[in-house]
Design a protein around this motif. Sequence first.
Motif, PDB file in Angstrom:
ATOM      1  N   SER A  16      13.617   2.508   3.019  1.00 33.65           N
ATOM      2  CA  SER A  16      12.417   2.057   2.317  1.00 33.65           C
ATOM      3  C   SER A  16      12.452   0.539   2.184  1.00 33.65           C
ATOM      4  CB  SER A  16      12.370   2.689   0.917  1.00 33.65           C
ATOM      5  OG  SER A  16      11.423   2.010   0.110  1.00 33.65           O
ATOM      6  N   ALA A  17      11.267  -0.084   2.281  1.00 34.94           N
ATOM      7  CA  ALA A  17      11.209  -1.538   2.061  1.00 34.94           C
ATOM      8  C   ALA A  17      11.271  -1.854   0.571  1.00 34.94           C
ATOM      9  CB  ALA A  17       9.941  -2.111   2.678  1.00 34.94           C
ATOM     10  N   PHE A  18      11.296  -0.818  -0.271  1.00 35.04           N
ATOM     11  CA  PHE A  18      11.233  -1.025  -1.719  1.00 35.04           C
ATOM     12  C   PHE A  18      12.431  -0.443  -2.458  1.00 35.04           C
ATOM     13  CE2 PHE A  18       7.027  -0.903   0.167  1.00 35.04           C
ATOM     14  CZ  PHE A  18       6.554  -2.164  -0.196  1.00 35.04           C
TER      15      PHE A  18
ATOM     16  N   ALA B 200      -1.596   3.026  -0.265  1.00 36.14           N
ATOM     17  CA  ALA B 200      -0.716   3.905   0.502  1.00 36.14           C
ATOM     18  C   ALA B 200       0.015   3.014   1.480  1.00 36.14           C
ATOM     19  CB  ALA B 200      -1.512   4.964   1.245  1.00 36.14           C
ATOM     20  N   GLY B 201       1.329   3.233   1.652  1.00 38.63           N
ATOM     21  CA  GLY B 201       2.050   2.255   2.458  1.00 38.63           C
ATOM     22  C   GLY B 201       3.234   2.769   3.259  1.00 38.63           C
ATOM     23  N   SER B 202       3.512   4.077   3.218  1.00 34.97           N
ATOM     24  CA  SER B 202       4.687   4.599   3.932  1.00 34.97           C
ATOM     25  C   SER B 202       5.936   3.762   3.643  1.00 34.97           C
ATOM     26  CB  SER B 202       4.438   4.644   5.452  1.00 34.97           C
ATOM     27  OG  SER B 202       3.859   5.857   5.813  1.00 34.97           O
ATOM     28  N   ALA B 203       6.020   3.233   2.435  1.00 32.68           N
ATOM     29  CA  ALA B 203       7.170   2.411   2.013  1.00 32.68           C
ATOM     30  C   ALA B 203       7.490   1.320   3.024  1.00 32.68           C
ATOM     31  CB  ALA B 203       8.403   3.271   1.736  1.00 32.68           C
ATOM     32  N   SER B 204       6.436   0.747   3.619  1.00 34.94           N
ATOM     33  CA  SER B 204       6.613  -0.294   4.633  1.00 34.94           C
ATOM     34  C   SER B 204       5.934  -1.582   4.206  1.00 34.94           C
ATOM     35  CB  SER B 204       6.007   0.165   5.958  1.00 34.94           C
ATOM     36  OG  SER B 204       6.103  -0.865   6.917  1.00 34.94           O
ATOM     37  N   LYS B 205       6.549  -2.687   4.617  1.00 36.86           N
ATOM     38  CA  LYS B 205       5.963  -3.989   4.336  1.00 36.86           C
ATOM     39  C   LYS B 205       4.699  -4.207   5.175  1.00 36.86           C
ATOM     40  CE  LYS B 205       7.332  -8.830   4.420  1.00 36.86           C
ATOM     41  NZ  LYS B 205       8.310  -9.798   4.933  1.00 36.86           N
ATOM     42  N   ILE B 206       4.636  -3.536   6.330  1.00 32.51           N
ATOM     43  CA  ILE B 206       3.516  -3.804   7.225  1.00 32.51           C
ATOM     44  C   ILE B 206       2.190  -3.302   6.657  1.00 32.51           C
ATOM     45  CG2 ILE B 206       3.389  -1.771   8.765  1.00 32.51           C
ATOM     46  CD1 ILE B 206       3.518  -4.035  11.070  1.00 32.51           C
TER      47      ILE B 206
ATOM     48  N   ARG C 280       2.581   7.771  -6.291  1.00 34.53           N
ATOM     49  CA  ARG C 280       3.070   7.905  -4.912  1.00 34.53           C
ATOM     50  C   ARG C 280       4.562   7.636  -4.887  1.00 34.53           C
ATOM     51  NH1 ARG C 280       2.735   2.565  -2.296  1.00 34.53           N
ATOM     52  NH2 ARG C 280       1.947   1.122  -3.848  1.00 34.53           N
ATOM     53  N   THR C 281       5.261   8.428  -4.076  1.00 31.53           N
ATOM     54  CA  THR C 281       6.723   8.428  -4.142  1.00 31.53           C
ATOM     55  C   THR C 281       7.367   7.681  -2.981  1.00 31.53           C
ATOM     56  OG1 THR C 281       6.760  10.573  -3.025  1.00 31.53           O
ATOM     57  CG2 THR C 281       6.872  10.595  -5.437  1.00 31.53           C
ATOM     58  N   ASN C 282       8.568   7.198  -3.266  1.00 25.45           N
ATOM     59  CA  ASN C 282       9.361   6.438  -2.309  1.00 25.45           C
ATOM     60  C   ASN C 282       9.803   7.307  -1.140  1.00 25.45           C
ATOM     61  OD1 ASN C 282      10.635   4.113  -1.395  1.00 25.45           O
ATOM     62  ND2 ASN C 282      12.528   4.514  -2.537  1.00 25.45           N
ATOM     63  N   MET C 283      10.084   6.696  -0.031  1.00 22.34           N
ATOM     64  CA  MET C 283      10.444   7.424   1.189  1.00 22.34           C
ATOM     65  C   MET C 283      11.127   6.456   2.149  1.00 22.34           C
ATOM     66  SD  MET C 283       6.532   7.530   2.728  1.00 22.34           S
ATOM     67  CE  MET C 283       6.939   7.803   4.447  1.00 22.34           C
ATOM     68  N   ASP C 284      11.734   6.985   3.192  1.00 21.21           N
ATOM     69  CA  ASP C 284      12.172   6.107   4.267  1.00 21.21           C
ATOM     70  C   ASP C 284      10.917   5.598   4.958  1.00 21.21           C
ATOM     71  OD1 ASP C 284      15.198   6.273   4.517  1.00 21.21           O
ATOM     72  OD2 ASP C 284      14.680   8.395   4.451  1.00 21.21           O
ATOM     73  N   GLU C 285      10.940   4.323   5.334  1.00 22.54           N
ATOM     74  CA  GLU C 285       9.773   3.688   5.943  1.00 22.54           C
ATOM     75  C   GLU C 285       9.220   4.553   7.090  1.00 22.54           C
ATOM     76  OE1 GLU C 285      10.612  -0.166   7.579  1.00 22.54           O
ATOM     77  OE2 GLU C 285       8.507  -0.578   7.994  1.00 22.54           O
ATOM     78  N   PHE C 286       7.939   4.863   7.013  1.00 24.09           N
ATOM     79  CA  PHE C 286       7.259   5.706   8.007  1.00 24.09           C
ATOM     80  C   PHE C 286       7.978   7.040   8.251  1.00 24.09           C
ATOM     81  CE2 PHE C 286       5.168   1.670   8.947  1.00 24.09           C
ATOM     82  CZ  PHE C 286       3.846   2.098   8.846  1.00 24.09           C
ATOM     83  N   ALA C 287       8.666   7.514   7.228  1.00 28.48           N
ATOM     84  CA  ALA C 287       9.367   8.802   7.262  1.00 28.48           C
ATOM     85  C   ALA C 287      10.534   8.814   8.242  1.00 28.48           C
ATOM     86  CB  ALA C 287       8.394   9.946   7.556  1.00 28.48           C
ATOM     87  N   MET C 288      11.054   7.627   8.563  1.00 29.09           N
ATOM     88  CA  MET C 288      12.158   7.544   9.511  1.00 29.09           C
ATOM     89  C   MET C 288      13.473   7.343   8.778  1.00 29.09           C
ATOM     90  SD  MET C 288      10.497   5.280  12.498  1.00 29.09           S
ATOM     91  CE  MET C 288       8.866   5.645  13.160  1.00 29.09           C
TER      92      MET C 288
ATOM     93  N   GLY D  25       7.124  -7.128   9.706  1.00 33.66           N
ATOM     94  CA  GLY D  25       6.500  -6.075   8.904  1.00 33.66           C
ATOM     95  C   GLY D  25       7.253  -4.756   8.960  1.00 33.66           C
ATOM     96  N   PHE D  26       7.841  -4.448  10.105  1.00 38.86           N
ATOM     97  CA  PHE D  26       8.617  -3.213  10.251  1.00 38.86           C
ATOM     98  C   PHE D  26      10.077  -3.465   9.891  1.00 38.86           C
ATOM     99  CE2 PHE D  26       5.521  -1.942  13.814  1.00 38.86           C
ATOM    100  CZ  PHE D  26       4.846  -1.020  13.025  1.00 38.86           C
TER     101      PHE D  26
END
Lengths: 475, 94
Positions: A136-138, A89-95, A121-129, A346-347
Amino acid sequence: MKIDLNTLTIRKVHDALIKGEYSAVDLARSYLSEIEMKNKDLNAYLEVYDDVLEQAISADKRIKNGNATLLTGIPVAVKDNILIKGRRAGSASKILEGYTASYDATVISKLKDAGVVFLGRTNMDEFAMGGSTENSAFGTSKNPHDISRVPGGSSGGSAVAVASNMALVALGSDTGGSIRQPASFCGLVGLKPTYGSVSRHGLMAMASSLDVIGSIAKTVEDAQIIFDCIKGRDPMDSTSIDLETKPSTLSPKPLVVGVPRAFTESEGIDKSVIENFKSSLEILKKQGFEVVDVSLPTIEYSLAVYYIIMPAEASTNLSRFDAVKYGFHKAGKNLLEDYELSRGEGFGKEVRRRIILGTHVLSSGYYDAYYNKAVSAREIIIEDFAKVFKSVDVIATPTTPSPAFKIGEKSDNPLAMYLADIFTVSANIASIPAISVPSGFAEVEGKKLPLGLQFIAPSGGEETLFALSKNFLKK
Amino acid sequence: MITLEEVEKLASLSRIALTQEEKEEMRKSMDSILGYIEQVKKVSGQSGFDKKAGSLRNVMREDTNSHESGIYTETLISSAPKREGNYIKVKKIL
C-alpha cells in the motif's frame, strides 16, 4: 447504549433493529467509536466516511417504514478498489491521488438498494497486488492477533476491520487469494465466488479473467448473505453470469471431500499448518464425511501459470493510468516523459514489477514461451479439476502455507511473497468457488495466530461450500 | 538471464521511468520470478498440450442504448489533471 460487537451477526443485528432494541444510528456510533480507538494502530481504513450517521438515519427511517431488508443498517467496509459514486477511490495507489469515483460499482448499487451503511474504504496492497498490505502507498495494516505481523492481503484492511470490530462485514476482491488469505490470517470467513457470479463493473481491474468480488465476515452465514445480495448477471459486465447454484448435498448421502495429499504436504509448508490440516480432516471424518486422497498432478503449476496470466492482464489493464485522464500527474519535457515520470512515480515497486513482467511475457519474442504455454496449462488444470470433481464433491487444502508472517519478513523477496498464494490461486485459475474458514491457531512466540481451512467446489457449488463450512465450524 | 538492456526496453515499452538502482533491482527480481515461472513448460509433458487453445473468449455486444450526448462530460473531464473547456489538455505530440 453499549452494544457487544463481538458476537454480532447480520441476522442478530436485523432482529434487534426490527425489535427496536437499538437503532442503526446506535450501531453506527458503536462501530465509529471502535474505529476511533483502533484504526490509528491497525490502519484498516484509508478513509472513514463523514456521512455514516446520515446513512444510518436513512436506514432507521426505512426500518420504521417497515420496508427494511435483512441488510438495512448493516455497517459494511469496502475495499479501496471498488467504486462508490462521489467518493474517493484509489486502490491504495499514489497514481489515483485525488480521484473521485464517477459511478457506483454494481455491487455497491445492490448494497445501497438493500440499505447498508458504508463505513469507509479499506487499505489494501496497491492495485490488489500483494499478500500483506505492505505494498500500500499508505502504510501497512496490522494483524489484530499480533500487530508485529501482516494481516494478509491484498484485502488486508477489510479483514482487519472485521476482525477488530471496526465493521460487521466487508467487501474484498480475490484474484489469486486476496480474500481467502487475509481471512485466514485474521481468523475470519472469506468467500471467493465462482468467476462471473458477481459483476466486476466498478471494480478496478487487475487481471480480468481472474478477478472476482466477495465477502469477508465473522460467520459463514454473513458471508453468504452478502454474496446473495451482490451476485447476479449484469449487463455492464459481459463476463457476468446468472449462476446456477447447485443445491447443497450434505444429505442424504455423505459428502466426499478430496485431499490432494502430495500437494498439501509438500516442502515449504509450515509444520503447524500440516498438523492443523490433519486435525481438520479428522473433524470432517467424525462428522461423517468421507475423506479420500485425490490426485491433481497439475495443481502445483497453478502458481507459475498465475504469475504469467495475471501480470499479462494487469500490464494491459493498468495502461489506462496515463496521468492524462485522472489522478497523479508529473510533468516532463514532452508527452512521453509525462507518461513515464507519472507512471514511474505514481506506481509503487510491486506494481511496476508486474507491469514490466507482463510486458515481457506478452512481448513478441516470449509470447509463445510464456503466455501461450500458460493459457494451455490453464486448460489442463481446469480439466484436472473437472476429472477430480467426478469422484469428490469438494476439495480441501489449508488456505495458506504458514500463519501470518512478520511485517518486513518477505517484502524484499517477491518470490517468497508469491508462494504465500500457493493453495489459493488454483481456484482462480479454474474459475471455481472457494471459501476459507477458521480452523484453529498456531502458537508462535506466545501469540495465537489463526489458521484457515480452504474448501474448493465446482462452478456454482457455493451452497455446498456454505453448508459444509457451517457444519465444520459446529465441531 | 534477463539483461539490464532488456529491462530498460521493457520499462520504456511500459512507459515507466526507472532509476539506475531500480533497473538493477528489477533485473534481479525478474530473474528469480522468470526462473520460477519456467515450470509452466513442464506441464507440456501432458498429452495434447500443444493443441490446447484457451477456452476463454471475448464477449461482445451491440452498441445500443447509447445515452444522451454530453451528460457525463463534466464528470469525466473534471477528473483530468489538465483541461481546457470540454477538452483534456496534453502536450503537443507533433
